[in-house]
Design an enzyme around this catalytic site. Structure first.
Site, PDB file in Angstrom:
ATOM      1  N   ASP A   1       1.682   3.077   1.136  1.00 42.89           N
ATOM      2  CA  ASP A   1       0.938   3.342  -0.097  1.00 42.89           C
ATOM      3  C   ASP A   1       1.524   4.538  -0.831  1.00 42.89           C
ATOM      4  OD1 ASP A   1      -1.130   1.718  -0.958  1.00 42.89           O
ATOM      5  OD2 ASP A   1      -2.557   2.511   0.510  1.00 42.89           O
TER       6      ASP A   1
ATOM      7  N   ASP B   1      -3.242   4.550   2.234  1.00 42.69           N
ATOM      8  CA  ASP B   1      -3.745   5.909   1.995  1.00 42.69           C
ATOM      9  C   ASP B   1      -5.191   6.038   2.487  1.00 42.69           C
ATOM     10  OD1 ASP B   1      -4.897   4.400   0.004  1.00 42.69           O
ATOM     11  OD2 ASP B   1      -4.326   5.736  -1.649  1.00 42.69           O
ATOM     12  N   SER B   2      -5.732   4.933   3.025  1.00 45.03           N
ATOM     13  CA  SER B   2      -7.014   5.028   3.744  1.00 45.03           C
ATOM     14  C   SER B   2      -6.899   6.024   4.886  1.00 45.03           C
ATOM     15  CB  SER B   2      -7.422   3.651   4.285  1.00 45.03           C
ATOM     16  OG  SER B   2      -6.357   3.044   4.987  1.00 45.03           O
TER      17      SER B   2
ATOM     18  N   LYS C   1       3.325   0.307  -1.902  1.00 36.39           N
ATOM     19  CA  LYS C   1       2.191  -0.344  -2.576  1.00 36.39           C
ATOM     20  C   LYS C   1       1.626   0.631  -3.581  1.00 36.39           C
ATOM     21  CE  LYS C   1      -2.003  -1.121  -0.515  1.00 36.39           C
ATOM     22  NZ  LYS C   1      -2.908  -0.322  -1.348  1.00 36.39           N
TER      23      LYS C   1
ATOM     24  N   GLU D   1      -8.777  -6.567  -3.678  1.00 39.18           N
ATOM     25  CA  GLU D   1      -9.839  -5.872  -2.927  1.00 39.18           C
ATOM     26  C   GLU D   1     -11.226  -6.118  -3.536  1.00 39.18           C
ATOM     27  OE1 GLU D   1      -9.002  -1.919  -1.638  1.00 39.18           O
ATOM     28  OE2 GLU D   1     -11.077  -1.546  -1.015  1.00 39.18           O
TER      29      GLU D   1
ATOM     30  N   GLU E   1      -1.615   0.980  -6.760  1.00 35.78           N
ATOM     31  CA  GLU E   1      -2.839   0.389  -7.314  1.00 35.78           C
ATOM     32  C   GLU E   1      -2.729   0.240  -8.828  1.00 35.78           C
ATOM     33  OE1 GLU E   1      -6.349   2.541  -6.099  1.00 35.78           O
ATOM     34  OE2 GLU E   1      -5.838   2.413  -3.975  1.00 35.78           O
TER      35      GLU E   1
HETATM   36  O1  KIV Z   1      -5.310   2.213   1.943  1.00 32.57           O
HETATM   37  C1  KIV Z   1      -5.472   1.120   2.488  1.00 32.57           C
HETATM   38  O2  KIV Z   1      -5.655   1.010   3.705  1.00 32.57           O
HETATM   39  C2  KIV Z   1      -5.437  -0.060   1.651  1.00 32.57           C
HETATM   40  C3  KIV Z   1      -5.930  -1.331   2.244  1.00 32.57           C
HETATM   41  C4  KIV Z   1      -7.365  -1.249   2.476  1.00 32.57           C
HETATM   42  C5  KIV Z   1      -5.554  -2.493   1.424  1.00 32.57           C
HETATM   43  O3  KIV Z   1      -5.064   0.017   0.524  1.00 32.57           O
END
Ligand code: KIV
Length: 286
Positions: A89, A50-51, A119, A189, A121
């Site tokens: 994510d 989600d970056s 994924k 992280e 968090e």
């Molecule tokens: O959103 C993302 O790119 C991430 C990575 C930095 C692990 O969660």
């Protein structure tokens, strides 16, 4: 769903889980099909992080990222990937209410993209949700340590466990809870090296570090950061290329040639077939 050659053996969740303590796991983020195609031969896992909120959309954090954004980019990455396992994510607000909400949205992500895993968090607080998903056929990659989706409660993105050992036990307990709940890998992280050592020694699944030292079982970086395309580079990022500078130079050269009318020249210009010089409708003379 990706359509590719049958000779390449794709990575699977069990194969990656079994890499604990073995050959380091290579993870990179990807957000588009062409980038996925370039990275696929080199990465074990392509993470549609989600970056992308910051990297692709210019948002201030990952908080405003929506499930529709993740699905659109996730499907593109799956189309570009052949061998790498694609993990997507779950964005903020799509899983925290409880296991049923998380399952509904995870199924949507997997069905609409063709990706292999999601994924999410969170540590011990997410253990019930991770167990619910993994027991129902949704592979989950965990994410502990610094949690970017919680930036509004954290007040920033500071690394953890660097001043002293306060709080270390809780973070290790998070990792153990996530692994025991069935996560097949855990992103760790922004934690100090000795804390990363403790986390990695405490869980049976690979830890994937981002700003968490070489003590982890694998590493992940945001692709735009490592290619030198981001405005700010965190301390833990090594820039393996300077594409930002190259793109600027290329754009400047193009702009100068357009303005001087030296682009496009003959080589980049379509001519009439048969006789490049003859205007349309004229006979070619022998
Ligand atoms: O959103 C993302 O790119 C991430 C990575 C930095 C692990 O969660």
């Amino acid at each position: 769903m990706s359509v590719h050659s049958t000779t390449v053996k794709p990575n699977t969740v069990p194969r990656l889980r079994a890499r604990k303590g073995g050959e380091p796991v290579v993870v990179l983020t990807a957000y588009t099909a062409p980038m996925a195609r370039l990275l696929d031969p080199h990465a074990d896992v392509l993470l549609v992080g989600d970056s992308l909120g910051m990297v692709v959309y210019g948002l201030p954090s990952t908080v405003p990222v929506t499930i529709d954004m993740m699905i659109a980019h996730g499907a593109a990455v799956v189309r570009g990937a052949e061998k790498a396992l694609v993990v997507i994510d779950m964005p903020f607000g799509t899983y925290e209410e409880g296991p049923e909400q998380a399952f509904r949205n995870a199924v949507r992500i997997l069905q609409e993209t063709g990706a292999s895993a999601v994924k999410l968090e969170g540590g011990a607080v997410m253990a019930d949700t991770i167990a619910f998903l993994t027991r129902r056929g949704v592979p989950v990659m965990g994410h502990i340590g610094l949690l970017p989706q919680s930036v509004n409660t954290l007040g920033g993105y500071a690394a953890l466990g660097t001043a002293n050992t306060d709080g270390w036990d809780a973070i290790v307990a998070d990792a153990v809870a996530v692994a025991d709940a069935g996560a097949f890998m855990i992103v760790v992280e922004a934690v100090s090296e000795p804390l990363a050592v403790r986390i990695t020694e405490s869980v049976r699944v690979p830890t994937i570090g981002i700003g968490a030292s070489a003590a982890c079982d694998g590493q992940v970086l945001v692709i735009d950061d490592m290619l030198g395309m981001s405005l700010r580079t965190p301390k833990f990022v090594k820039r393996y290329a300077e594409l930002g500078g190259l793109i600027g130079d290329a754009a400047a050269a193009y702009a100068a040639e357009v303005r001087s009318r030296s682009f496009p020249d003959e080589r980049y210009t379509y001519k009439l077939k048969g006789d490049n010089k003859a205007p349309q409708g004229e006979e070619k003379k022998s």
